[in-house]
Scaffold this active site. Structure first.
Site, PDB file in Angstrom:
ATOM      1  N   LEU A   8      36.794  34.401  30.940  1.00  0.00           N
ATOM      2  CA  LEU A   8      37.914  33.592  30.438  1.00  0.00           C
ATOM      3  C   LEU A   8      38.000  32.279  31.220  1.00  0.00           C
ATOM      4  CD1 LEU A   8      40.756  36.193  29.806  1.00  0.00           C
ATOM      5  CD2 LEU A   8      38.778  35.573  28.394  1.00  0.00           C
ATOM      6  N   ARG A  15      47.942  22.978  37.560  1.00  0.00           N
ATOM      7  CA  ARG A  15      48.322  22.803  38.971  1.00  0.00           C
ATOM      8  C   ARG A  15      47.237  22.121  39.807  1.00  0.00           C
ATOM      9  NH1 ARG A  15      50.189  28.619  40.615  1.00  0.00           N
ATOM     10  NH2 ARG A  15      49.303  29.213  38.599  1.00  0.00           N
ATOM     11  N   GLY A  79      47.400  33.535  25.507  1.00  0.00           N
ATOM     12  CA  GLY A  79      47.412  34.670  26.430  1.00  0.00           C
ATOM     13  C   GLY A  79      46.027  35.269  26.617  1.00  0.00           C
ATOM     14  N   ASP A 103      37.844  31.138  37.016  1.00  0.00           N
ATOM     15  CA  ASP A 103      38.458  30.592  38.223  1.00  0.00           C
ATOM     16  C   ASP A 103      38.564  31.628  39.341  1.00  0.00           C
ATOM     17  OD1 ASP A 103      40.365  32.156  37.034  1.00  0.00           O
ATOM     18  OD2 ASP A 103      41.914  30.606  36.916  1.00  0.00           O
ATOM     19  N   GLY A 138      50.223  40.875  38.171  1.00  0.00           N
ATOM     20  CA  GLY A 138      50.613  42.050  37.396  1.00  0.00           C
ATOM     21  C   GLY A 138      50.519  43.269  38.303  1.00  0.00           C
ATOM     22  N   GLU A 153      53.703  42.554  34.235  1.00  0.00           N
ATOM     23  CA  GLU A 153      53.586  41.214  34.809  1.00  0.00           C
ATOM     24  C   GLU A 153      54.796  40.912  35.684  1.00  0.00           C
ATOM     25  OE1 GLU A 153      50.771  39.114  34.384  1.00  0.00           O
ATOM     26  OE2 GLU A 153      50.154  41.125  33.799  1.00  0.00           O
ATOM     27  N   ASN A 168      46.898  44.036  39.625  1.00  0.00           N
ATOM     28  CA  ASN A 168      45.798  43.881  38.681  1.00  0.00           C
ATOM     29  C   ASN A 168      45.015  42.628  39.056  1.00  0.00           C
ATOM     30  OD1 ASN A 168      44.214  43.755  36.331  1.00  0.00           O
ATOM     31  ND2 ASN A 168      45.800  42.576  35.243  1.00  0.00           N
ATOM     32  N   ALA A 379       9.663  -1.867  67.504  1.00  0.00           N
ATOM     33  CA  ALA A 379      11.042  -2.061  67.057  1.00  0.00           C
ATOM     34  C   ALA A 379      11.132  -3.193  66.044  1.00  0.00           C
ATOM     35  CB  ALA A 379      11.928  -2.372  68.253  1.00  0.00           C
TER      36      ALA A 379
HETATM   37  C1  UD1 Z   1      46.688  37.540  34.898  1.00  0.00           C
HETATM   38  C2  UD1 Z   1      47.080  38.953  34.566  1.00  0.00           C
HETATM   39  C3  UD1 Z   1      47.755  39.594  35.787  1.00  0.00           C
HETATM   40  C4  UD1 Z   1      46.825  39.527  36.980  1.00  0.00           C
HETATM   41  C5  UD1 Z   1      46.350  38.097  37.221  1.00  0.00           C
HETATM   42  C6  UD1 Z   1      45.278  38.074  38.263  1.00  0.00           C
HETATM   43  C7  UD1 Z   1      47.577  38.974  32.197  1.00  0.00           C
HETATM   44  C8  UD1 Z   1      48.639  38.955  31.174  1.00  0.00           C
HETATM   45  N1  UD1 Z   1      47.979  38.953  33.466  1.00  0.00           N
HETATM   46  O1  UD1 Z   1      47.894  36.844  35.145  1.00  0.00           O
HETATM   47  O2  UD1 Z   1      48.077  40.930  35.503  1.00  0.00           O
HETATM   48  O3  UD1 Z   1      47.472  40.032  38.121  1.00  0.00           O
HETATM   49  O4  UD1 Z   1      45.818  37.533  36.016  1.00  0.00           O
HETATM   50  O5  UD1 Z   1      44.978  36.771  38.614  1.00  0.00           O
HETATM   51  O6  UD1 Z   1      46.413  39.040  31.859  1.00  0.00           O
HETATM   52  N2  UD1 Z   1      43.260  32.379  30.034  1.00  0.00           N
HETATM   53  C9  UD1 Z   1      42.619  32.011  28.876  1.00  0.00           C
HETATM   54  N3  UD1 Z   1      43.330  31.918  27.733  1.00  0.00           N
HETATM   55  C10 UD1 Z   1      44.652  32.184  27.674  1.00  0.00           C
HETATM   56  C11 UD1 Z   1      45.309  32.554  28.865  1.00  0.00           C
HETATM   57  C12 UD1 Z   1      44.578  32.646  30.032  1.00  0.00           C
HETATM   58  O7  UD1 Z   1      41.412  31.753  28.886  1.00  0.00           O
HETATM   59  O8  UD1 Z   1      45.229  32.076  26.587  1.00  0.00           O
HETATM   60  C13 UD1 Z   1      42.490  32.471  31.293  1.00  0.00           C
HETATM   61  C14 UD1 Z   1      42.946  31.451  32.299  1.00  0.00           C
HETATM   62  O9  UD1 Z   1      42.088  30.309  32.246  1.00  0.00           O
HETATM   63  C15 UD1 Z   1      42.784  32.166  33.607  1.00  0.00           C
HETATM   64  C16 UD1 Z   1      42.905  33.631  33.251  1.00  0.00           C
HETATM   65  O10 UD1 Z   1      42.749  33.728  31.855  1.00  0.00           O
HETATM   66  O11 UD1 Z   1      41.499  31.985  34.132  1.00  0.00           O
HETATM   67  C17 UD1 Z   1      44.218  34.251  33.696  1.00  0.00           C
HETATM   68  O12 UD1 Z   1      45.274  33.601  33.021  1.00  0.00           O
HETATM   69  P1  UD1 Z   1      46.637  33.310  33.724  1.00  0.00           P
HETATM   70  O13 UD1 Z   1      47.607  32.784  32.734  1.00  0.00           O
HETATM   71  O14 UD1 Z   1      46.427  32.551  34.964  1.00  0.00           O
HETATM   72  O15 UD1 Z   1      47.072  34.794  34.088  1.00  0.00           O
HETATM   73  P2  UD1 Z   1      48.042  35.236  35.201  1.00  0.00           P
HETATM   74  O16 UD1 Z   1      49.437  34.895  34.790  1.00  0.00           O
HETATM   75  O17 UD1 Z   1      47.589  34.787  36.519  1.00  0.00           O
END
Ligand code: UD1
Ligand code: CA
Length: 454
Positions: A8, A15, A79, A103, A138, A153, A168, A379
């Site tokens: 993902l 940020r 999501g 990331d 989470g 979450e 998680n 030199a």
């Molecule tokens: C997510 C988890 C959380 C976990 C945490 C670990 C969910 C709902 N929650 O939370 O349980 O503890 O990661 O770091 O999964 N992304 C997409 N598309 C989207 C949303 C996110 O590609 O629509 C990618 C983001 O680029 C990121 C990753 O998914 O790399 C996590 O997304 P983020 O929104 O940061 O999740 P967290 O709220 O950190």
């Protein structure tokens, strides 16, 4: 089951406050996403998908080294569950899906293998970690029999759930067939209005799947980069690991916190590296090589017993054995030094070969040259290699002696054993064993009166 990896990487990375997509920010000069892709590749999966947002073109351009990657666009970030769902139409039911994050760069293949080894139909594996400060993650909710029930979450958790320290990591492995069903049943009735991948856990429990968890050997493996502070923290951690690795293989580091490795370094026995050294690309150090403080060395091979003195820059060079380079030397690309060559302060060498036992000790520029063995270059010697349009070659025969402050106007060839008088501008080839010089005769004016202020 065959293994399929989904990475993902669609999040915007707000940020970071950056024009560069977050997953392209470098850790040890390599993009975060490249670490995850390389680790995924090492598991030899049948397919790897990267789910990206609107910066897809830029990601693809930066990842051309990995042609087997399949790119999936998630045009709206609804999501993590929605993100994974975008790749599912391309994945067959006989696969197990491992979800990674662009990331979260330092996840290790062994940790993933451990997580993946128990996967079977109707099983769901989650990589979890215990954190003293679980804020933002989470939480893993278990029943009294210690079985995983669901993931909640931070923003949706009760006060009691927020006390849970097992979190998680986001990394899961799930059989594709079940995952497809569960993803289709997700809703976004939660604090963030997102389709949470984590909600598939409760659906798996409902469907009596077996949930299991494993943990990484080091928490840093699952640390994500959300801002530049976390990026710097991971960078320091990664550098510390590499420094430890070198020391374990027999390298002495004056201070493991003051070495940066941005590539691959191999080193022989009893190598010593002083503080503030940066090694980039592929660097190969022979036995007993010494690198003094503040040197920057990129793509170099350095032979046994050679010593690099402070503040030297080497890029794309080969250095033989028993050489002495610097202080303040600059060796530019395609420089090849044979054994026992001495390059001193404020000497720049570009695209040149210098044969055994030759010395260029002070303030010189040698470019596009072939220097024989046992040559002494005084030199302030300059090879004038560029006529404004073309580069030309200077060839200096074995045992030649180039007097100080000489310009060698290329193309030009100095014969073996020849001597060039100091202060000469040499424009014609010289024969072997001759003295060549161009010099205005010295004038003497007796009783010269210096001007005085009135
Ligand atoms: C997510 C988890 C959380 C976990 C945490 C670990 C969910 C709902 N929650 O939370 O349980 O503890 O990661 O770091 O999964 N992304 C997409 N598309 C989207 C949303 C996110 O590609 O629509 C990618 C983001 O680029 C990121 C990753 O998914 O790399 C996590 O997304 P983020 O929104 O940061 O999740 P967290 O709220 O950190
Ligand atoms: Ca989120």
């Amino acid at each position: 089951m065959k293994l399929t990896v989904i990475i993902l990487a669609a999040g915007q990375g707000k940020r970071m406050h950056s024009d560069l997509p977050k997953v392209l920010h470098p850790l040890a000069s390599k993009p975060l996403l490249a670490y995850v892709i390389e680790t995924a590749l090492s598991l030899e999966p049948s397919q790897i998908f990267v789910v990206h947002g609107h910066q897809g073109e830029q990601l693809k351009q930066s990842m051309t080294a990995y042609p087997s990657i399949q790119w999936i666009e998630q045009s709206q970030q609804l999501g993590t569950g929605h993100a994974v769902a975008q790749a599912m139409p391309q994945i067959t039911d006989d696969s197990a899906v491992l979800v990674l994050y662009g990331d979260v760069p330092l996840i290790q293949a062994d940790t993933l293998r451990h997580l993946c080894q128990s996967i079977q139909a109707n099983k769901f594996g989650i990589l979890t970690v215990n954190l003293a400060n679980p804020y933002g993650y989470g939480r893993i909710v278990r029943n009294p029999a210690n079985q995983v029930q669901r993931i909640v979450e931070e923003k949706d958790a009760t006060l009691a759930e927020r006390q849970l320290q097992e979190v998680n990591t986001g990394i899961i492995i799930v059989p594709a067939k079940s995952l497809r069903t569960w993803l289709a049943q997700l809703n976004n009735n939660n604090a963030q209005g997102e389709y949470y991948l984590t909600d598939t856990v409760a659906l798996a429990v409902r469907d009596q799947a077996t949930l299991y968890t494993t943990m990484p050997s080091d928490t840093y493996e699952v640390m994500g980069v959300n801002d530049r502070l976390q990026l710097a923290e991971l960078e320091r951690y990664y550098q510390k690991k590499q420094a430890e690795n070198l020391m374990q293989r027999g390298v002495t580091l004056s201070d493991p916190n003051r070495l940066d490795i941005r590539g691959q370094v191999t080193a022989g026995r009893d190598v010593m590296i002083d503080v503030n050294v940066v090694l980039t690309g592929q660097v190969k150090l022979g036995n007993r090589v010494k690198i003094a403080a503040n040197c920057v060395i990129t793509d170099a091979i350095i032979g046994d017993d050679s010593e690099i003195f402070p503040y030297s820059l080497l890029e794309n060079v080969t250095v033989g054995a028993h050489c002495r380079i610097g202080p303040f030397a600059r060796l530019r690309p395609e420089t090849v030094l044979a054994d026992q060559v001495h390059i001193g302060n404020f000497v720049e060498i570009k695209k040149s070969t210098i044969a055994t036992e030759s010395k260029i000790n002070h303030l010189s520029y040698i470019g596009d040259s072939e220097v024989g063995c046992g040559v002494n270059i005084g030199a302030g010697t300059i090879t004038c290699n560029y006529d404004g349009a073309y580069k030309h070659k200077t060839i200096i025969g074995d045992h030649a002696f180039i007097g100080s402050d000489t310009q060698l106007v290329a193309p030009v060839k100095i014969g073996k054993g020849s001597t060039i008088g100091a202060g000469s501008t040499i424009t014609k080839d010289t024969a072997e064993n001759v003295l060549a010089l161009t010099r205005v005769p010295q004038k003497t004016i007796s009783n010269w009166k210096r001007p005085v202020k009135k």
